[in-house]
Design a protein around this motif. Structure first.
Motif, PDB file in Angstrom:
ATOM      1  N   ASN A   1     -30.375 -30.609   8.351  1.00  0.00           N
ATOM      2  CA  ASN A   1     -29.373 -31.097   7.564  1.00  0.00           C
ATOM      3  C   ASN A   1     -29.377 -32.486   7.775  1.00  0.00           C
ATOM      4  N   TYR A   2     -28.928 -33.444   6.647  1.00  0.00           N
ATOM      5  CA  TYR A   2     -28.724 -34.870   6.797  1.00  0.00           C
ATOM      6  C   TYR A   2     -27.482 -35.112   5.995  1.00  0.00           C
ATOM      7  N   ILE A   3     -26.522 -35.637   6.727  1.00  0.00           N
ATOM      8  CA  ILE A   3     -25.125 -36.339   5.968  1.00  0.00           C
ATOM      9  C   ILE A   3     -24.824 -37.680   6.215  1.00  0.00           C
ATOM     10  N   LEU A  37     -23.199 -22.439  -0.675  1.00  0.00           N
ATOM     11  CA  LEU A  37     -21.989 -22.493  -0.784  1.00  0.00           C
ATOM     12  C   LEU A  37     -21.131 -21.414  -0.084  1.00  0.00           C
ATOM     13  N   THR A  38     -20.235 -21.830   0.580  1.00  0.00           N
ATOM     14  CA  THR A  38     -19.462 -20.992   1.517  1.00  0.00           C
ATOM     15  C   THR A  38     -17.903 -21.268   1.289  1.00  0.00           C
ATOM     16  N   ASN A  39     -17.333 -20.223   0.685  1.00  0.00           N
ATOM     17  CA  ASN A  39     -15.794 -20.512   0.296  1.00  0.00           C
ATOM     18  C   ASN A  39     -15.105 -19.559   1.286  1.00  0.00           C
ATOM     19  N   ILE A  40     -14.087 -19.974   1.807  1.00  0.00           N
ATOM     20  CA  ILE A  40     -13.249 -18.980   2.760  1.00  0.00           C
ATOM     21  C   ILE A  40     -12.045 -18.306   1.861  1.00  0.00           C
ATOM     22  N   GLU A  41     -11.965 -17.252   1.653  1.00  0.00           N
ATOM     23  CA  GLU A  41     -10.815 -16.506   0.723  1.00  0.00           C
ATOM     24  C   GLU A  41      -9.977 -15.872   1.716  1.00  0.00           C
ATOM     25  N   PHE A  42      -8.864 -16.126   1.363  1.00  0.00           N
ATOM     26  CA  PHE A  42      -7.621 -14.926   1.978  1.00  0.00           C
ATOM     27  C   PHE A  42      -6.444 -14.897   1.133  1.00  0.00           C
ATOM     28  N   ASN A  43      -5.621 -13.971   1.156  1.00  0.00           N
ATOM     29  CA  ASN A  43      -4.302 -13.834   0.943  1.00  0.00           C
ATOM     30  C   ASN A  43      -3.155 -14.393   1.875  1.00  0.00           C
ATOM     31  N   VAL A 101     -13.049 -27.142  12.584  1.00  0.00           N
ATOM     32  CA  VAL A 101     -14.225 -26.412  12.981  1.00  0.00           C
ATOM     33  C   VAL A 101     -14.368 -26.878  14.334  1.00  0.00           C
ATOM     34  N   GLY A 102     -14.406 -25.711  15.201  1.00  0.00           N
ATOM     35  CA  GLY A 102     -14.448 -26.094  16.765  1.00  0.00           C
ATOM     36  C   GLY A 102     -13.077 -26.933  16.954  1.00  0.00           C
ATOM     37  N   ASN A 103     -13.128 -27.782  17.524  1.00  0.00           N
ATOM     38  CA  ASN A 103     -11.810 -28.480  17.874  1.00  0.00           C
ATOM     39  C   ASN A 103     -11.721 -29.682  17.240  1.00  0.00           C
ATOM     40  N   THR A 104     -12.441 -29.952  15.984  1.00  0.00           N
ATOM     41  CA  THR A 104     -12.365 -30.959  15.266  1.00  0.00           C
ATOM     42  C   THR A 104     -11.510 -30.816  13.707  1.00  0.00           C
ATOM     43  N   LYS A 105     -10.545 -31.414  13.663  1.00  0.00           N
ATOM     44  CA  LYS A 105      -9.986 -31.274  12.389  1.00  0.00           C
ATOM     45  C   LYS A 105     -10.651 -31.847  11.365  1.00  0.00           C
ATOM     46  N   VAL A 106     -10.747 -30.999  10.240  1.00  0.00           N
ATOM     47  CA  VAL A 106     -11.851 -31.519   9.071  1.00  0.00           C
ATOM     48  C   VAL A 106     -11.038 -31.714   7.588  1.00  0.00           C
ATOM     49  N   THR A 150     -18.088 -25.668   3.202  1.00  0.00           N
ATOM     50  CA  THR A 150     -19.311 -25.945   3.127  1.00  0.00           C
ATOM     51  C   THR A 150     -19.747 -27.389   3.745  1.00  0.00           C
ATOM     52  N   PRO A 151     -19.120 -28.416   3.173  1.00  0.00           N
ATOM     53  CA  PRO A 151     -19.705 -29.662   3.696  1.00  0.00           C
ATOM     54  C   PRO A 151     -19.314 -29.890   5.440  1.00  0.00           C
ATOM     55  N   HIS A 152     -18.620 -28.954   5.856  1.00  0.00           N
ATOM     56  CA  HIS A 152     -18.258 -29.235   7.464  1.00  0.00           C
ATOM     57  C   HIS A 152     -18.990 -28.095   8.207  1.00  0.00           C
ATOM     58  N   LEU A 153     -19.995 -27.577   7.846  1.00  0.00           N
ATOM     59  CA  LEU A 153     -20.750 -26.572   8.571  1.00  0.00           C
ATOM     60  C   LEU A 153     -21.883 -26.994   9.123  1.00  0.00           C
ATOM     61  N   LYS A 154     -22.333 -26.797  10.315  1.00  0.00           N
ATOM     62  CA  LYS A 154     -23.668 -27.155  11.019  1.00  0.00           C
ATOM     63  C   LYS A 154     -24.406 -26.028  11.149  1.00  0.00           C
ATOM     64  N   ILE A 155     -25.839 -26.308  11.367  1.00  0.00           N
ATOM     65  CA  ILE A 155     -26.670 -25.152  11.705  1.00  0.00           C
ATOM     66  C   ILE A 155     -26.155 -24.454  12.843  1.00  0.00           C
ATOM     67  N   GLY A 156     -26.007 -23.265  13.039  1.00  0.00           N
ATOM     68  CA  GLY A 156     -25.591 -22.280  14.303  1.00  0.00           C
ATOM     69  C   GLY A 156     -24.212 -21.841  14.038  1.00  0.00           C
TER      70      GLY A 156
END
Length: 741
Positions: free
Chosen positions: A161-163, A494-500, A520-525, A540-546
């Motif tokens: 992945n490259y950003i 594409l990864t969406n987190i859904e909740f009520n 994500v981890g200890n980093t505010k995104v 999605t934009p904030h995820l890394k492999i693992g």
């Protein structure tokens, strides 16, 4: 001030006539504002292109990733796609070509709302990239500063992945546009003045129409009179021209005979005497009528006659000369020698090889009787001895027992393998017990605020109302996961987190929207607005492999805090192939593909919906092959994908679709190949449908393209790969087909 190309050329030509030292020419040109090296920009087909948008006021991204917005860029609220902001940046960063990535503009408005926009009109040169940001209604929804950054996503040469991002210091000021409270209602005086004005204009129009009618009547009368004059003049001119022409023709024809006169003259001519003289001369000519040739084979003589008179006699000598015979014999001898030398050489080689083979055969054959007696057993005696030592029934019994034992051993091997798999899974479970450390909880109560901390982070927080009938209202937050707590996703999916979400006060009334902080981890995104009910957030934009630990902390309008966590594992699990399905095949097909994912996986092959093979492998990043069996004449759809078990969850990779065309030479049925069976595209965007046509009897072939049974176009295509660039003008499901009439 920049000069046009024409002005630059004229300036250079003017300078070339002056006495200037060539070593300082670039400096002089630069001082006059002339580009000494102009870059050529090429249009990119990856992005949408608009012909009508243009702006030369570029905003620059420097090598330190700072964005300098051109001061001439102005935006107002409620504007939609009316502001085109051009950018220019370097094409290469640390050796990576950003044109191989996908650009997006990430912006955040004055209230923290964020959105993404895809650039348009992207061009590139050897060292630069230029593109435009078409500012949409989401960006101009609120007045104030609109902060933005430029992001380029993709993968490097290893598929990782490259950003790439600029510094988030880009800023555009959105000014508030004019807005009112409704249309001003006119009073009665205004209405009276308006009616009077309209009446005056109507009277003026009536007077103008009346004058126009009078002018038209006068014009018609004048036209009628003019037509009479023209008709009279025409008749007079016609009479004059006709009389003059007849007179001139009569005078001119006085010197010529008429047809009747010529016929009478010819009839009175007598050619008898002239023809008699001609015939006499013809009779005196013998010509070739009496010419003949005779050949005497005995004397080798040719004789030429005119009637009975001998004209010429020729004797032919067919005996070759001594010199000719000698020369011819030399040529023949040389050709014979050349041919026989080659044959002699081949015969000598064959003879030597044959003698060697015969010597070896003699050596083996001569000692064959002794070899048979000493090294082989005679069959009758051997069979009798074997039957005496072990009967056929005994041997068959032993073979059966061996087969039973072999089956038992195979069953035991299967049981051992299954047991080994169970042990392996148990070991994995045991090893993972300590992978996720236990949570540490702590509770605090300060100033009527109760806080429950999980690993140092606020998990839940609320206000406890004091006694004595006073104190602040308390609220209750409820967060219900829709997306599972633990999730495995594929890279770039594409990864969406859904909740009520609900938040109510002590009276049971909802407290309105809340604010969510994402880590994500200890980093505010990111931060987002949370509404009462169902919510969705694109992580999605904030995820890394693992493994990625996602923590959402929600604060309602009363300050009550609650939190939820998710664990999302991102795996690189994909399959690629450069197999060319625009070619035609008549036998088995070797399909080449490359799997990615450093895990044990199953690769599934389906042809026309039927599974034809399954391959188990742990190979990653290395090309593999699979033989696809021969099929009947026509197009056959191949699907290839991978499956695996990751963290006790089943995952499936992307699918590769290839429409393989098999050809039978004696079959003249046309074939159309297209591996795309369904797709999704946004309204007004273009989607490229690739296909290939094979018609044994026609090249090029005629093909028709349909949308929902509506004919869109008729084309002439050859047998190479074709592309149908379809742009959707409306929403909804559609059916497409390409066929041959």
């Amino acid at each position: 001030m920049a000069l046009s190309f024409k002005n630059s050329k004229n300036s250079i030509e003017k300078l070339s006539t002056e006495h200037i030292d060539k070593s300082i020419m670039p400096t002089v040109l630069a001082e006059k504002g002339i580009d000494t090296l102009q870059e050529v920009f090429t249009r990119s087909d990856k992005y949408e292109w608009y012909n009508n948008y243009s702006d030369e006021n570029f905003s620059i991204v420097d090598d330190n990733k700072n964005i300098s917005v051109n001061e001439k860029q102005l935006n107002l609220t409620q504007e939609v796609n009316s502001q085109f902001i051009p950018f220019e940046l370097s094409r290469y960063y640390d050796g990576i070509d950003l044109m191989e990535m996908s650009f997006r503009v990430h912006y955040v408005n004055a209230e923290g709302g964020e959105h993404y926009s895809t650039p348009i009109n992207v061009t590139y040169s050897e060292n630069k990239i230029r593109f435009g940001w078409l500012v949409d209604e989401y960006a101009t929804a609120l007045e104030g500063d609109l902060k933005f950054e430029i992001v380029a996503n993709g993968t490097n040469e290893k598929g990782q992945n490259y950003i790439w991002k600029t510094r988030p210091n880009g800023k555009v000021n959105i000014l508030k546009s004019l807005s009112g409270n409704g249309v001003i209602k006119p009073d009665e005086d205004w209405y009276t003045q308006f009616v009077t004005l309209i009446d005056g204009k109507v009277n003026e129009a009536r007077q103008a129409a009346k004058e126009a009618k009078t002018s038209a009547d006068n014009a018609q009368s004048s036209a009628n009179r003019a037509q009479g004059v023209v008709d009279g003049a025409k008749d007079e001119i016609l009479q004059q021209v006709t009389g003059s022409l007849n007179e001139q023709l009569t005078t001119a024809l006085l010197n010529y005979y008429t047809k009747q006169q010529v016929d009478n003259l010819i009839k009175n001519i007598d050619l008898t005497e002239a023809l008699k003289e001609v015939n006499d001369k013809i009779d005196k000519i013998d010509g070739l009528a009496k010419f003949k040739v005779e050949y005497d084979d005995t004397t080798k003589t040719i004789k030429f006659y005119n009637g009975e008179d001998l004209i010429k006699s020729i004797t032919i000598n067919t005996d070759p000369s001594t010199q000719w015979v000698s020369s011819y014999n030399k040529i023949v001898d040389e050709k014979v020698k050349t041919g026989t030398d080659a044959v002699k050489q081949e015969l000598a080689t064959f003879k030597t090889k044959t003698e060697q083979d015969l010597a070896a055969i003699h050596k083996d054959v001569d000692g064959l009787p002794e070899t048979l007696n000493t090294q082989y057993y005679k069959k009758p005696e051997t069979d009798a001895l074997l039957n005496k030592k072990a009967s056929t029934e005994s041997v068959e019994g032993i073979k059966n027992e061996v087969s039973v034992m072999k089956s038992s051993v195979q069953q035991m091997e299967g049981n051992v393998t299954a047991l080994s798999g169970d042990v392996t899974r148990i070991e994995d479970i045991v090893n993972k017990i300590n992978e996720k450390p236990s949570n540490t909880y702590e509770a605090t109560y300060v100033d009527n605020v109760f806080s429950l901390l999980e690993n140092g982070e606020v998990k839940n927080q609320f206000t406890i109302v004091g006694g004595g009938g006073s104190g602040a209202d308390s609220t209750t937050i409820t967060i219900e996961r829709i997306t599972p707590e633990s999730l495995v996703v594929l890279l770039d999916a594409l990864t969406n987190i859904e909740f009520n979400f609900t938040s109510v006060d002590s009276a049971g009334d909802t407290t309105g929207n809340a604010t969510a902080t994402w880590k994500v981890g200890n980093t505010k995104v990111a931060t987002s607005t949370v509404i009462q009910g169902k919510n969705s957030f694109d992580i999605t934009p904030h995820l890394k492999i693992g493994a990625n630990t996602i923590r959402m902390t929600v604060t309602d309008s009363f300050g009550t805090v609650s939190a939820k966590t998710w664990t999302i594992t991102v795996v690189e699990f994909k399959i690629e192939s450069n197999f060319d399905d625009t070619l035609f095949y008549s036998d088995e097909v070797i399909f080449r593909y490359t799997p990615y994912g450093n895990i044990s996986k199953q690769i599934v092959f389906k042809l026309d919906g039927q599974q034809i093979a399954t391959i188990g492998t742990s190979v990653t990043g290395r090309q593999m092959t699979q033989t696809i069996p021969k099929k009947p004449h026509g197009a056959h759809l191949l699907e290839v994908y991978m499956t695996a078990e990751i963290n006790q969850q089943s995952v499936k990779s992307n699918s590769i679709f290839k429409d393989i065309i098999y050809i039978e030479p004696t079959n003249n049925t046309p074939v159309i190949g297209c591996s795309i069976s369904k797709f999704e595209v946004k309204q007004y965007n273009t989607y490229n449908i690739k296909y290939v046509v094979y018609d044994p009897e026609h090249n090029p072939s005629t093909i028709t393209l349909y949308e929902n049974e509506k004919l869109l176009s008729t084309l002439k295509v050859d047998r190479t790969g074709q592309t149908w660039s379809y742009k959707s003008a409306s929403t909804g499901a559609k059916n497409f087909k390409n066929q041959m009439p």
